[in-house]
Each structure stands twice: as C-alpha cells, then as structure tokens.
Design an enzyme around this catalytic site. Structure first.
Site, short mmCIF file in Angstrom:
data_model
loop_
_atom_site.label_atom_id
_atom_site.label_comp_id
_atom_site.label_asym_id
_atom_site.label_seq_id
_atom_site.Cartn_x
_atom_site.Cartn_y
_atom_site.Cartn_z
N HIS A 186 -63.08 -12.83 9.96
CA HIS A 186 -61.67 -12.44 10.07
C HIS A 186 -61.40 -11.68 11.36
CE1 HIS A 186 -62.56 -8.22 8.99
NE2 HIS A 186 -63.29 -8.66 7.99
N CYS A 202 -68.86 -8.83 6.20
CA CYS A 202 -67.91 -9.74 6.85
C CYS A 202 -68.20 -9.81 8.34
CB CYS A 202 -66.48 -9.27 6.63
SG CYS A 202 -65.82 -9.72 5.01
#
Lengths: 236, 108
Positions: A186, A202
C-alpha cells in the site's frame, strides 16, 4: 472505497496460524498508524556522497534526509534495473532485506521501487498473488486501538481514503489461494519511512510509486516475498 | 638487532610509497552508482540470483519451480552466494556466482 485492517478480517492463512493472524491483524492496524515510532532499519546503510562513507540509515537519518531532499535516497527511488529471471513480466518480487520491490519487465529488466517493510519479527515470506486492489482505501482501526487512542477512536467507523490515510493512495491485497493473508502492498502518509523496517508485515511505498505499480499490474499477479531476516515462512 | 635496524632503514622508502598509495587510493575511491547507494550490513544474494537458484532446483527436487521459495541467502566469497531453498518442504542449498551461473544444488 474499500475497508481495510478490519480486526474481524475473514481470511485465513493456512497451517494453523489463526491465533497468530488475529494478533497480527490487530498489530498490523496499530502499526500502520504507529509504525514510525518504532522504526529502524536492521543493518541498512546508505552512501553519503559528501563524506564518501557508508552511514547507518535509521528513522532519524531517514527523516533528516527527507526533510532536506523531499524524497528518499536515490537507491530507493523508482528505476529500471537489470533483473535476470524466468518469472513472467508482471510478477512482483519483494526483497525486504534490501527494501526493494521489483516488477518484472520483458528483456531481463525490472522496475525497482523502494519500500518499507516489517520490523524485526514481523517479516514473512511466501508466494502469494494480488487478490484485489483498491484506490484510496478506507482504514479501520481495531477495537483495542479505538479504546485506548482518542485519535483512533474518531475513525472507529473507518478513516476515509485521502492523503492522511495510513494506507495511502492504493492498496494491493495479497491472497494465498482464495484467502486474504492480511498483508497488503500500500501507499503511505509517511514517505520518509521508505527504506526502513517499520511495519507489521505490510509493504509500503510512496504514493506516486504505488499508483504507478497499481497501474501496471493485474489482479491475479504473482507476488514472491523473499525471506527477510528471520522472517516467518508462510509456505507456498 | 642490527638486522632489524638495517631492515627498517632499507624499507623506509617502500613504506612511504605504500602509505602514499594508500592515501591516494582513499582519496580516489569511486562512489557506487546511484542505484547501489544502499546496502545492508549482512549481505544477502540479489533477488534475481535467489530466484535463479529456485529455478535450478526444480529438476533435482522434482518440484515445480513456481513452488520453490528461497528462504535465506548469504555471501560465501567474493563471487559466490549460498541460497537456501524450500521445495515443497524439502530443503536444498544452492551455490550461484554473481554472473548467475548455478554451480551446485544439493539437499541441505
């Protein structure tokens, strides 16, 4: 808009890791917001052209560099590099140790992007795929975070996508088979964290880069996450 | 010891030259190209070399290369890396040089 970081995340990583997943989900959401407070880069160094020396690259150095240059060090900027591989163009390869994400291109080349990755103990490895994507995803803090943090509490129903959203401009949701792994690639509202070990697993990129990557990949793209330090091995 | 003294006098010019060359080399150190201006203290194999090892392990392991994952790597010498592989639960060790030539793949 798509909700993200929901603690009631429905997916499951195989092989009996439900408890770990639940804990990771909570920590993941918390660290998306709080990551830089605990940021460090295990063993990363950058070359200082002025002193002609290799210097440790930690969160303090990263903030200083970004404040001076308004961008990450050159090695972490988007660029085309030689990449000898039999993987198909469109495959994503993540080298968390070096803080690089490669998007394979034809002709033994790849587009290389700088990334921020999991801090010590939060790295992982495996072969997964992009299950879905979202533009300007909503971020939803977990209940525990809402309970203790007034700033998070106001976003209990979800923080709308936007420049201040911890997930940034785009999110690529990583799936193992048909199951969401809880891990995402992201964007970020904290671009100075590129090159650091900051997250709970992440992979974060500056917004310009995640927009670029999102525009180039297809849902279903193969994603190979190489082992980072003493990372968890998620299997293939 | 006369011998030692003699050696010291005789070697002085050479030592001076060596010091000069060392300083000169230090002054003229070539910086890495921009794309290589980041590194890790613990050197791992480049990502493409790790994946080349995974491909090379397909035949000896009998496992589809798409299911073989590098699980660790380290530099062995100036030109060679060792890459640990997981092929469907079986462990293999691969040696590959920096030109991309796989020199061995063996069960670990």
């Amino acid at each position: 808009m798509t909700k993200d970081m929901d603690p009631m995340f429905p997916g499951a990583i195989a092989r009996g890791r439900a408890a770990t997943r639940a804990a990771l989900t909570v920590m993941l959401a918390a660290m998306v917001a709080l990551g830089p407070l605990a940021a460090y880069a295990a063993g990363t160094q950058i070359y200082d052209s002025k002193t002609k020396k290799w210097v440790d690259y930690d969160s303090r150095k990263a903030r200083q560099y970004y404040a001076r240059n308004n961008q990450a060090p050159e090695a972490f900027r988007r660029q085309v590099v030689t990449f000898r591989t039999a993987e198909r163009p469109g495959t994503i390869i993540i080298d968390g140790n070096q803080h690089f994400l490669y998007l394979v291109q034809p002709g033994n080349q790849a587009i290389r992007y700088g990334i921020g990755v999991g801090r010590e103990g939060f790295g992982w490895a495996g072969i997964v795929r992009v299950g879905r994507t979202a533009e300007w995803p909503t971020w939803t803090p977990p209940a525990e975070m809402v309970a203790r943090d007034p700033n998070a509490a106001k976003w209990a129903a979800g923080m709308p996508g936007g420049p201040e959203n911890p997930l940034g401009a785009r999110a690529l949701y990583l799936y193992e088979g048909d199951q969401d792994t809880i891990y995402r690639i992201h964007g970020t509202a904290e671009p100075w964290t590129i090159g650091l070990d900051v997250s709970s697993g992440c992979i974060r990129m500056i917004n310009d880069d995640i927009i670029d990557l999102h525009s180039r990949i297809e849902v279903g793209a193969k994603v190979i996450v190489l082992m980072q330090g003493a990372a968890l091995y998620k299997g293939v | 010891m006369p011998g030692t003294k003699l050696w010291g006098r005789a070697a002085a010019p050479q030592v001076g030259i060596l010091v000069f060359l060392g300083l000169a080399a230090g002054c003229s150190t070539t910086p890495p190209p921009p794309e290589e201006m980041a590194r890790t203290v613990t050197e791992t194999a480049p990502a493409d070399l790790q994946l080349m090892c995974a491909s090379a392990a397909a035949a000896p392991s009998g496992v589809d290369s798409a299911k073989i994952l590098p699980t660790g790597s380290r530099r062995v010498d100036a030109r060679t890396f060792n890459v640990d592989l997981d092929a469907g639960g079986r462990k293999f060790a691969c040696l590959i040089d920096d030109s991309g030539t796989v020199t061995s793949v063996q069960p670990a």
